[in-house]
Each structure stands twice: as structure tokens, then as C-alpha cells.
Motif scaffolding. Sequence first.
Motif, mmCIF file in Angstrom:
data_model
loop_
_atom_site.group_PDB
_atom_site.id
_atom_site.type_symbol
_atom_site.label_atom_id
_atom_site.label_comp_id
_atom_site.label_asym_id
_atom_site.label_seq_id
_atom_site.Cartn_x
_atom_site.Cartn_y
_atom_site.Cartn_z
ATOM 1 N N LEU A 63 0.832 -1.207 0.000
ATOM 2 C CA LEU A 63 0.000 0.000 0.000
ATOM 3 C C LEU A 63 0.868 1.259 0.000
ATOM 4 O O LEU A 63 0.593 2.209 -0.733
ATOM 5 N N LEU A 64 1.945 1.250 0.779
ATOM 6 C CA LEU A 64 2.871 2.387 0.791
ATOM 7 C C LEU A 64 3.501 2.581 -0.587
ATOM 8 O O LEU A 64 3.533 3.693 -1.113
ATOM 9 N N ARG A 65 3.981 1.513 -1.183
ATOM 10 C CA ARG A 65 4.627 1.615 -2.496
ATOM 11 C C ARG A 65 3.640 2.078 -3.560
ATOM 12 O O ARG A 65 3.972 2.923 -4.386
ATOM 13 N N GLN A 66 2.446 1.523 -3.548
ATOM 14 C CA GLN A 66 1.451 1.937 -4.538
ATOM 15 C C GLN A 66 1.054 3.394 -4.331
ATOM 16 O O GLN A 66 0.833 4.120 -5.301
ATOM 17 N N THR A 67 0.992 3.828 -3.100
ATOM 18 C CA THR A 67 0.681 5.233 -2.826
ATOM 19 C C THR A 67 1.777 6.134 -3.374
ATOM 20 O O THR A 67 1.492 7.147 -4.028
ATOM 21 N N LEU A 68 3.029 5.756 -3.140
ATOM 22 C CA LEU A 68 4.141 6.569 -3.622
ATOM 23 C C LEU A 68 4.184 6.637 -5.145
ATOM 24 O O LEU A 68 4.410 7.700 -5.716
ATOM 25 N N PHE A 69 3.963 5.501 -5.788
ATOM 26 C CA PHE A 69 4.091 5.491 -7.236
ATOM 27 C C PHE A 69 2.813 5.924 -7.951
ATOM 28 O O PHE A 69 2.879 6.712 -8.903
ATOM 29 N N GLN A 70 1.668 5.418 -7.544
ATOM 30 C CA GLN A 70 0.437 5.745 -8.257
ATOM 31 C C GLN A 70 -0.057 7.148 -7.895
ATOM 32 O O GLN A 70 -0.253 7.988 -8.763
ATOM 33 N N PHE A 71 -0.247 7.366 -6.611
ATOM 34 C CA PHE A 71 -0.814 8.647 -6.185
ATOM 35 C C PHE A 71 0.182 9.792 -6.387
ATOM 36 O O PHE A 71 -0.133 10.802 -6.999
ATOM 37 N N TYR A 72 1.389 9.595 -5.887
ATOM 38 C CA TYR A 72 2.345 10.695 -5.909
ATOM 39 C C TYR A 72 3.044 10.842 -7.271
ATOM 40 O O TYR A 72 2.904 11.858 -7.937
ATOM 41 N N LEU A 73 3.817 9.832 -7.675
ATOM 42 C CA LEU A 73 4.630 9.972 -8.896
ATOM 43 C C LEU A 73 3.767 10.142 -10.145
ATOM 44 O O LEU A 73 4.000 11.061 -10.931
ATOM 45 N N LEU A 74 2.786 9.292 -10.334
ATOM 46 C CA LEU A 74 1.913 9.428 -11.506
ATOM 47 C C LEU A 74 1.225 10.787 -11.509
ATOM 48 O O LEU A 74 1.166 11.457 -12.538
ATOM 49 N N GLY A 75 0.741 11.205 -10.341
ATOM 50 C CA GLY A 75 0.095 12.521 -10.251
ATOM 51 C C GLY A 75 1.033 13.655 -10.603
ATOM 52 O O GLY A 75 0.658 14.590 -11.326
ATOM 53 N N ARG A 76 2.276 13.599 -10.110
ATOM 54 C CA ARG A 76 3.249 14.654 -10.424
ATOM 55 C C ARG A 76 3.624 14.640 -11.900
ATOM 56 O O ARG A 76 3.722 15.675 -12.533
ATOM 57 N N LEU A 77 3.881 13.447 -12.439
ATOM 58 C CA LEU A 77 4.252 13.356 -13.851
ATOM 59 C C LEU A 77 3.128 13.875 -14.748
ATOM 60 O O LEU A 77 3.385 14.571 -15.729
ATOM 61 N N HIS A 78 1.925 13.540 -14.409
ATOM 62 C CA HIS A 78 0.787 13.988 -15.213
ATOM 63 C C HIS A 78 0.623 15.506 -15.137
ATOM 64 O O HIS A 78 0.186 16.135 -16.099
ATOM 65 N N THR A 79 1.017 16.094 -14.011
ATOM 66 C CA THR A 79 0.943 17.552 -13.858
ATOM 67 C C THR A 79 2.106 18.237 -14.576
ATOM 68 O O THR A 79 1.920 19.240 -15.261
ATOM 69 N N VAL A 80 3.309 17.699 -14.420
ATOM 70 C CA VAL A 80 4.511 18.307 -14.994
ATOM 71 C C VAL A 80 4.562 18.139 -16.512
ATOM 72 O O VAL A 80 5.037 19.014 -17.221
ATOM 73 N N ILE A 81 4.075 17.006 -16.998
ATOM 74 C CA ILE A 81 4.103 16.720 -18.429
ATOM 75 C C ILE A 81 2.653 16.552 -18.904
ATOM 76 O O ILE A 81 2.204 15.433 -19.169
ATOM 77 N N PRO A 82 1.920 17.642 -18.997
ATOM 78 C CA PRO A 82 0.506 17.523 -19.384
ATOM 79 C C PRO A 82 0.364 17.177 -20.869
ATOM 80 O O PRO A 82 0.893 17.865 -21.734
ATOM 81 N N THR A 83 -0.279 16.090 -21.127
ATOM 82 C CA THR A 83 -0.579 15.675 -22.497
ATOM 83 C C THR A 83 -2.003 15.137 -22.516
ATOM 84 O O THR A 83 -2.581 14.848 -21.472
ATOM 85 N N ARG A 84 -2.526 14.977 -23.691
ATOM 86 C CA ARG A 84 -3.873 14.405 -23.815
ATOM 87 C C ARG A 84 -3.873 12.934 -23.402
ATOM 88 O O ARG A 84 -4.815 12.448 -22.831
ATOM 89 N N SER A 85 -2.794 12.245 -23.723
ATOM 90 C CA SER A 85 -2.685 10.824 -23.411
ATOM 91 C C SER A 85 -1.861 10.637 -22.137
ATOM 92 O O SER A 85 -0.778 11.210 -22.006
ATOM 93 N N PRO A 86 -2.319 9.788 -21.240
ATOM 94 C CA PRO A 86 -1.560 9.522 -20.017
ATOM 95 C C PRO A 86 -0.468 8.478 -20.217
ATOM 96 O O PRO A 86 0.241 8.140 -19.282
ATOM 97 N N LEU A 87 -0.306 7.972 -21.444
ATOM 98 C CA LEU A 87 0.597 6.854 -21.705
ATOM 99 C C LEU A 87 2.030 7.125 -21.249
ATOM 100 O O LEU A 87 2.658 6.279 -20.612
ATOM 101 N N PHE A 88 2.566 8.295 -21.543
ATOM 102 C CA PHE A 88 3.945 8.603 -21.163
ATOM 103 C C PHE A 88 4.112 8.564 -19.644
ATOM 104 O O PHE A 88 5.061 7.961 -19.135
ATOM 105 N N ALA A 89 3.195 9.188 -18.923
ATOM 106 C CA ALA A 89 3.270 9.197 -17.460
ATOM 107 C C ALA A 89 3.106 7.786 -16.896
ATOM 108 O O ALA A 89 3.790 7.403 -15.935
ATOM 109 N N ILE A 90 2.240 6.988 -17.501
ATOM 110 C CA ILE A 90 2.029 5.610 -17.038
ATOM 111 C C ILE A 90 3.284 4.774 -17.267
ATOM 112 O O ILE A 90 3.734 4.055 -16.367
#
Length: 160
Positions: A63-90
Motif C-alpha cells: 500500500l505504501l509503495r502503490q501510494t508513492l508510485f500511483q498517487f504521488y509519482l503518476l500525479g506529479r508526472l501527469h501535472t509536470v508533463i501535461p498531455t492528452r494521453s496519459p501513456l507517457f506518465a504511465i
Amino acid sequence: MSDRARRRKCFLIILTVTACLILMLLVLGMGIAYAQGGWDQALAQVFTWHLLPAIGLFFPWALLRQTLFQFYLLGRLHTVIPTRSPLFAIVLTAISYAMTHLPDLTVAVVTSLMGMFWTSLYYRFRMLTPIALSHAVLGTDFYYWIYGRDLLDDWLGSVW
């Protein structure tokens, strides 16, 4: 889609994929253990009571690891690199997740694939608990059945 329907769909997807992967790990693990020591070793390695407590102990870590990677990292990447497709951030999140499992290349490759699945699922449904439970179950099964490692003994041995 209602919140209840969204949760149900997420659970159904993760349950289906996790169950299929459990069966695959079970068959592979039985084959590996049988090749190493016959049916006695195969049955002892696969059907150990240590598996369930190990999953329970693994869950908070997952749960800690998924929180760090899904909630935090994915959220930051999606904010920093805004694109129509989430593929790059994923993909970047999945690669980052896999790299934390190095130097074990086998686990890193497996977790890169699972990281893609879990990250895509999180992006779509925003639910961490079922992803973390899948992580705990599959991670524990992998170590017990494929590597033949008793995580509960390892963890209790390091505490006592």
C-alpha cells in the motif's frame, strides 16, 4: 458511471487479472518445485500456511509503495508533463517502479509489466487498496512459489 459501479468494475478487473496470474504462478511454482524435489517439495512449497500471514504483512508495504508510485509519482508526472494521453506518465511510472526492484532483473521485468497494469488501473479508477492487495498477493506468491523463499521465516528471523 456511479461510484459504486466504478468500484465494482475496478474490483472485477483486478480480481480477474490477479486470479489468472495466481493460477499461472501456481502452475509455474509447482513445476519448479517438482523439478527440484518431487511432489513432496512441490506441495510443501505451494501449500504452506505461512502464505496468508505473509500476505497480511506484505500488504502495508504494498500500500505504501502503490501510494508513492500511483498517487504521488503518476500525479506529479501527469501535472509536470501535461498531455492528452496519459501513456507517457504511465510508462514512466511503471519503469520507475520496476527500477526499485533492481538488481533482481527477473523481479524488475515482472514488476514493470505489473506496474503498467496497476498504473493504468489507478489512472482510470483512482483506487489504491485493490491495487495494493493485488501487489501483496502476487508478490508473496511469486517469492514463495517461484523463488521458493519463505518470506514469513525471513521476516520473523530478522526480528528475533
